[in-house]
Design a protein around this motif. Structure first.
Motif, PDB file in Angstrom:
ATOM      1  N   SER A  30       0.756  -1.059   0.039  1.00 43.06           N
ATOM      2  CA  SER A  30      -0.086   0.068  -0.025  1.00 43.06           C
ATOM      3  C   SER A  30       0.970   1.336   0.131  1.00 43.06           C
ATOM      4  N   ASP A  32      -1.038   4.160   0.020  1.00 41.52           N
ATOM      5  CA  ASP A  32      -2.138   4.848   0.704  1.00 41.52           C
ATOM      6  C   ASP A  32      -2.962   4.001   1.351  1.00 41.52           C
ATOM      7  N   GLN A  33      -4.151   4.386   2.072  1.00 46.17           N
ATOM      8  CA  GLN A  33      -4.784   3.483   2.859  1.00 46.17           C
ATOM      9  C   GLN A  33      -6.197   3.360   2.263  1.00 46.17           C
ATOM     10  N   GLN A  34      -6.331   3.734   0.877  1.00 43.18           N
ATOM     11  CA  GLN A  34      -7.654   3.440   0.480  1.00 43.18           C
ATOM     12  C   GLN A  34      -7.821   2.381  -0.511  1.00 43.18           C
ATOM     13  N   GLU A  35      -6.498   2.037  -1.306  1.00 37.52           N
ATOM     14  CA  GLU A  35      -6.457   0.601  -1.966  1.00 37.52           C
ATOM     15  C   GLU A  35      -5.084   0.135  -1.707  1.00 37.52           C
ATOM     16  N   TRP A  38      -2.643  -6.510  -4.132  1.00 38.60           N
ATOM     17  CA  TRP A  38      -2.752  -7.768  -3.347  1.00 38.60           C
ATOM     18  C   TRP A  38      -2.238  -8.804  -4.623  1.00 38.60           C
ATOM     19  N   THR A  56      -6.223  -5.245  -7.035  1.00 44.21           N
ATOM     20  CA  THR A  56      -6.249  -4.189  -6.048  1.00 44.21           C
ATOM     21  C   THR A  56      -7.694  -4.532  -5.222  1.00 44.21           C
ATOM     22  N   VAL A  57      -7.350  -4.477  -3.822  1.00 45.63           N
ATOM     23  CA  VAL A  57      -8.641  -4.352  -2.947  1.00 45.63           C
ATOM     24  C   VAL A  57      -8.757  -3.270  -2.134  1.00 45.63           C
ATOM     25  N   SER A  58      -9.824  -2.813  -1.417  1.00 49.58           N
ATOM     26  CA  SER A  58      -9.962  -1.945  -0.547  1.00 49.58           C
ATOM     27  C   SER A  58      -9.290  -2.322   0.862  1.00 49.58           C
ATOM     28  N   PHE A  59      -9.222  -1.253   1.654  1.00 49.68           N
ATOM     29  CA  PHE A  59      -8.534  -1.900   2.932  1.00 49.68           C
ATOM     30  C   PHE A  59      -9.452  -2.754   3.723  1.00 49.68           C
ATOM     31  N   GLU A  60     -10.660  -2.557   3.916  1.00 50.81           N
ATOM     32  CA  GLU A  60     -11.694  -3.316   4.475  1.00 50.81           C
ATOM     33  C   GLU A  60     -11.750  -4.831   3.788  1.00 50.81           C
ATOM     34  N   ALA A  61     -11.848  -4.824   2.637  1.00 50.66           N
ATOM     35  CA  ALA A  61     -11.551  -6.258   2.081  1.00 50.66           C
ATOM     36  C   ALA A  61     -10.402  -6.884   2.130  1.00 50.66           C
TER      37      ALA A  61
END
Length: 81
Positions: A30, A32-35, A38, A56-61
């Motif tokens: 990462s 940044d903390q948005q994407e 992976w 790419t995945v979101s931080f939550e995913a």
């Protein structure tokens, strides 16, 4: 988790070793903390690593995926290469 202060990049490795000396790996990176990037692959030294998937995945995913990695036997580890 590795942190490069120069580039503000976070890198985390997950590794699952096999009896034959090979391993499956996941690298999460990462800037940044948005994407997060992976990357999934396998490695049998001294051969080149085999890349299986990259997305790419979101931080939550990524947090949910990391819970699944733990359930599948992956452990946080050191960089393989």
């Amino acid at each position: 988790m590795l942190v490069s202060e120069r580039f503000n990049v976070l890198i985390q490795w997950w590794v699952k070793s096999h009896r034959d000396g090979s391993c499956d790996y996941v690298r999460v990176r990462s800037s940044d903390q948005q994407e997060l990037e992976w990357v999934e692959g396998s490695h049998l030294p001294p051969q080149m690593p085999l890349l299986k998937h990259r997305f790419t995945v979101s931080f939550e995913a990524a947090q949910l995926r990391q819970q699944n990695l733990l359930a599948m036997g992956f452990k946080p580890g050191q960089p393989l290469f």
